[in-house]
Design an enzyme around this catalytic site. Sequence first.
Site, mmCIF file in Angstrom:
data_model
loop_
_atom_site.group_PDB
_atom_site.id
_atom_site.type_symbol
_atom_site.label_atom_id
_atom_site.label_comp_id
_atom_site.label_asym_id
_atom_site.label_seq_id
_atom_site.Cartn_x
_atom_site.Cartn_y
_atom_site.Cartn_z
ATOM 1 N N GLY A 507 0.817 -1.203 0.000
ATOM 2 C CA GLY A 507 0.000 0.000 0.000
ATOM 3 C C GLY A 507 0.853 1.255 0.000
ATOM 4 O O GLY A 507 0.387 2.345 -0.290
ATOM 5 N N GLY A 509 3.141 1.988 -1.975
ATOM 6 C CA GLY A 509 3.385 2.514 -3.315
ATOM 7 C C GLY A 509 4.692 2.123 -3.951
ATOM 8 O O GLY A 509 5.139 2.748 -4.905
ATOM 9 N N SER A 510 5.321 1.045 -3.450
ATOM 10 C CA SER A 510 6.661 0.735 -3.954
ATOM 11 C C SER A 510 6.663 0.312 -5.425
ATOM 12 O O SER A 510 7.614 0.602 -6.134
ATOM 13 C CB SER A 510 7.325 -0.347 -3.096
ATOM 14 O OG SER A 510 6.556 -1.520 -3.101
ATOM 15 N N ALA A 748 16.749 9.621 -2.205
ATOM 16 C CA ALA A 748 15.616 9.191 -1.379
ATOM 17 C C ALA A 748 16.052 8.322 -0.210
ATOM 18 O O ALA A 748 17.045 7.611 -0.262
ATOM 19 C CB ALA A 748 14.615 8.420 -2.235
ATOM 20 N N VAL A 751 10.425 7.015 4.191
ATOM 21 C CA VAL A 751 9.195 7.737 4.488
ATOM 22 C C VAL A 751 8.127 6.672 4.700
ATOM 23 O O VAL A 751 8.192 5.609 4.114
ATOM 24 C CB VAL A 751 8.782 8.716 3.367
ATOM 25 C CG1 VAL A 751 8.344 7.992 2.106
ATOM 26 C CG2 VAL A 751 7.677 9.636 3.843
ATOM 27 N N GLU A 753 7.093 5.461 7.810
ATOM 28 C CA GLU A 753 7.110 4.739 9.066
ATOM 29 C C GLU A 753 7.387 5.699 10.224
ATOM 30 O O GLU A 753 6.655 5.724 11.207
ATOM 31 C CB GLU A 753 8.160 3.618 9.021
ATOM 32 C CG GLU A 753 7.934 2.598 10.112
ATOM 33 C CD GLU A 753 8.735 1.316 9.963
ATOM 34 O OE1 GLU A 753 9.455 1.153 8.966
ATOM 35 O OE2 GLU A 753 8.609 0.485 10.866
#
Lengths: 794, 158, 329
Positions: A507, A509-510, A748, A751, A753
């Site tokens: 969920g 978005g990976s 990057a 993000v 957690e």
Amino acid sequence: MKEYKIVGKGLPRVDGPAKATGKAGYTVDVHLPGMLYGKILRSPYPHARIISIDTGEAEKLPGVKGIVTGKELHNVRYAFVDTPRYPADEQPLAVDRVRYIGDEVAVVAAESEAIAEKAVELIKVEYEILPPVFKAEEAMKEGAPLIHDEQLEGTSSWEQWGVAQKKKSGEAKSGANNISGHSRVSYGDVEQGFKEADYIREDVFDLKATAHCPMEPHAAVANFDAVSGTLHVWLSTQGIFLKRFFLSKTLKIPTAKIRVHHTYVGGAFGGKIDLFPYEYCAAYLAMKIKRPVKIELDREEVFMTTRQRHPMTITVKTGLKKDGAILAQDIRVIADNGGYRGSGPVVVFLCHGFSYPIYNIPNYRYEGFSVYTNNPIRGPQRGHGAPQIRFSLDSHIDLIARDLGLDPVEMMLKNVRVQGDVLPNGDVLNSCGLSECIEGAARAIGWKEKRRQFSTAEGDGRYRRGVGISVCSMFSGAMYYPFASSAVVKLHDDGSATLFTGAQDIGQGSYTTLSQVLAEELGICLEDVHVVAGDTDLCPIDLGSFLSGTALVTGSAVKMAAADARRQVLEGAAELLGVDDINELDTREKKIFARKEPERYVTFQQAIQTGVLRKGNPVIGIGYYKGYDKTDRYPSLAKGKGLFTGAYGFAAQAAEVEVDTWTGKVRLVKAVTFHDCGYPLNKTIVEGQIHGCASMGAGQALSEEIYLQKGQLFNPSFLTYRLPISTDTPESVEGIVASLEPSGPFGAKEVGEGSVAGILGAIANAVHDATGVRIKSLPITPDKLLPALLEVLV
Amino acid sequence: MMMKKNIHLEINGEIKDLTVDVNRTLLEVLREDLNLTGTKKGCNQGECGACTVLLDGKPVSSCSLLAVKADGKSIFTVEGLAPEGQLHPIQQTFNEKGAIQCGFCTPGMILVTKQLLDSNPSPDEQEIKEAISGNICRCTGYVQIIDAIKALSDVTKK
Amino acid sequence: MHLPEFNYYEPHSLDEAVECLNEGQRGAVVAGGTDLVVALKQRLQKPGFLLSLDKIPSLKGIKSSNEFLSLGAMTTLEEIIKSSLIKERFPALSKAAREVGSPLLRNIATIGGNICLNSRCRFYNQSAFWRSANDLCYKAGGITCHVTKRKNYCASTFCADIPPVLLAYGAVVKLVGPQGERTIMLKDFYTGEGRFPNEIMAGSREILTEVTIPFPPAELKSTYYKFRLRDSIDFPLIGVAVAFEADEKGRCKGIRLVFTGVGSGPFEFRHAGEMLSGSELKEELVAQVAERAAGEIHPLKTDLISPRYKREVAKVIIKEAIMEAGGGR
Ligand SMILES: Cc1cc2nc3c(=O)[nH]c(=O)nc-3n(C[C@H](O)[C@H](O)[C@H](O)COP(=O)(O)OP(=O)(O)OC[C@H]3O[C@@H](n4cnc5c(N)ncnc54)[C@H](O)[C@@H]3O)c2cc1C
Ligand code: SF4
Ligand code: FES
Ligand code: FES
């Protein structure tokens, strides 16, 4: 921030259409011909010895195809933590003893779920009740009932990976005094620090257990192909290779003979990492009966038996200079991990791991214990220790600031770490936007104006407002099996690409962000990327989607694979364009051109076809990345030694609340998160992660609580375990701080957690700001707040 | 032997005659007999909205509805929203606005949105929040779902 | 959890329905089923048959005469919310209906089901497996109550939202059974006992067919205040209906205060009238009423919230509700 073509854009998710149309297949949707349904018989008692199990009646029920009890599986052991010091303590079905309400006792496979349910009711178990213990502090006392007094062999699942094989002599026996895990870290001289301090304060905080509540219940489907000896499984999981490894260990079949198939995952939040008994049982039954078996848990089972966030008691003592500079800090954590170890030793280590990257404290001591009780098992939940420790530390800082008459924001800024800092364990903060996060969050919440305005507002109004702030940090991946991630990019002769990745899209978005990394690096469009994922046969090894490593670790592997593919395409193109050096070429929108003469180009299609025709090279790019290149094993949980992670994500979160002083209800009016995620690969997705984290954090701060009494869970439903609903949604503001992590793909890092953790302290601090009442235990329910308000306000 | 009953209903515009056990829920019949697995089971007790379908145009929890009670009614599931291979504007906008994460609440959310916009083409924020207040989403914190519905309502206004 | 086995009858008329009730085995009426289906999954009831009221036309719809408003038992809460007549003349009913559960439930939940709702308890409204961890409590068929430790006693809490409002309006209900038809005051329908909170659950083998309320005089002001932790899905922790009548000078002529969530049935606080009548609704006086009413309710820990908290909140919502009904807010 550098502008890219594809990364950084808020492009729609690649799996969006499948999900929006109901076509996306989750594990609960898997249906195989001839499939049987499994149901588990569970212990209704928190602590008991199994005297006998009678399955006779159940076996006679038409439609029942198999029943298994613990005896048959007595030598199977596994656990999230499995080291010589902490040997695996879980079994798929209890052999002679149950240790919490919900502990698995037997499993039935039948032609329908309804029949399996009936059969479970027909199994008779005779128990001898044993004295239970439900409070960690009591369980640690001499003379408390010992929950794990069995002598476990000090082997490890990881021995063939060279991870410590034997218990060192002199190591304490795990399980004594019900202590299941212990971490102790110190640097500087704490006592000396306290001596030099102008001011010392100590506070005790406590937090209840909470639940992950993924909307998709846990489920597993297994099918055994006896001809090839291959076990096929469909699991709702965060890490396919980790599950495969555990299944292979426990079922004693080679990893290559187990195939985890792709399914979408309906949310996980840390609750779908461990190997669960239902998964083992589905596989075992499928192998035994030679028919596919599906086990889907009821919501009540999900609440009771699939891990919860650790309840904790946290004591913090801090010594400071008058100006607010922290000199010394002493932290003690006691975490209740329930009837089995779960992630106990890890979470008490991580409480340290998420405490020390924030403030620069010269003299520091940390000690954490995880403890067995007869409560449900605890495991990782989003943040894994961060919500508990951050709530405690930043509530504490806020209290100190009040005592010293300082502004908490200024106090934080004075003490936080900055880019370039080297942490005591050796981790280097190559990127750190913590100060920018704090400043941004303070600005966005209106810190200066509102704090003044609210605290000088008339004192007798019913509704009062306040603001608060807190900070948090999170790893970007860490060392855990399989210790690295890899990716394969296969190009097609039409110029499009398929990405093979073992990372799970739970969920977060990976699939989309990894596709963006691939498209950007290769110079094709997002539509040209197909993702093949979630399949252990098709996909290369991956850490899995936990410890927030997907963007940085898997993302780096994908970027490398794409670069590898790109180089091969460029070689084909160089020949066609008559260029000697491929470095003179560039790619965009599936075209390759010479930088100097952009009007001269060949298409990907032409370049690939040329490659195939001339050399037979169809173009396959390979990439891999290790969580952390300077170490080859995970750090010592007990001593906090060794390197933890390659990069830390940071966030500052601020809250504005409105307290109804007549009812004690707290409304979160505004939630602000400034997250240093290095670089936002997809803006919409990063924002979505932040909003989701803030919502979960708000739930944990205000309403979410696993309500236990004598080990029995009184609210195993969405009616009584109160998740935030739409009407609780605050104005949610997010700011992205791009600190550009040098080791991350396009900069990057984590993000999704960390920013669950800061909102807890922010809310508690805001409630204090609004009312003058400090609540040191979470959640801040009206039931808890109102009596405190009545005391102060009347 | 479990009692069975014949029921006659319309599902996504198609007339169906089914024989069902009287103790099965509409959710079970949709998922298990009709393979309409877009309708999800999140709690099985009427508490989360994952199983939302439109019953005569109104959103209801299909896990708490006996299948026999759907006799003579029209049922609309997420599968009926757009022809195979196409996206309905609600589906499109949900995806563009980030309203979908794990996707498990999505079919229910989308159906509630459809009914909301059918009956009130330009709802305000409070109306939107109320309309989806029986549908739990654990992933998004609702922010982007509300944004998506707002965007859709703006479109309808024009 | 799957539903247990049962037969299913779907009569087309009341007479047929009554015949079904006469069958030897025990059955249960199913209206919308939003509550019953969960209760069946949890094995709180094991009826031999379900008697569906779906196909009985006479039980549907809202009718009004000059004096009365009648609601068929199968009227859904959504229909009540949509009715402009109810909104105008019975605003408290409209408001209470709007706050039941969540929108998804209100589209099928009926007023009959809401009136007949069983009372609830944290030891009772759990799965069969869950309950097996303890001895069966009295309501579940055992002897001792886990909340009060008393024998043959049940303190489970009535928490339906609509009945307090109907009681404040002075509603009557029609019950039809093998013995014929009777019309009784709604207050007499409730037993006040936790185990069998209403006549039907106590074994009368009847169907509730209709609820009728007299149109109140124009001066009557009414409202319903529901307190719950989340603004949707949750049952009331406590709810209060107020019907207030004032004379031409705005002084109290009569008032009714009826609660839900505080005991094993709807609870009417009977002293509000004597305390307020003839007086204007001054905040201080209303606060005294609220204080006294809150002192008379005895919530027990059948929920996860403390009784003390419920009482504190009761004071607040009683005051709010009276002030609102009296036009003070
Ligand atoms: C998540 C959730 C939240 C809820 N929140 C609320 C809430 O906030 N407030 C609230 O009041 N309720 C709430 N409810 C309960 C329930 O949904 C409502 O009370 C609803 O109005 C019940 O109506 P129904 O038609 O669905 O009843 P059913 O489930 O069909 O019946 C309920 C009971 O009444 C009996 N019965 C029904 N109709 C008749 C009749 N005509 N004659 C005789 N007996 C009859 C049934 O046998 C059964 O015992 C909630 C339920 C759920 C699942
Ligand atoms: S109040 Fe007592 S008897 Fe009644 S349901 Fe609760 S525990 Fe059982
Ligand atoms: S599955 Fe039906 S409401 Fe949750
Ligand atoms: S998107 Fe996962 S529950 Fe809503």
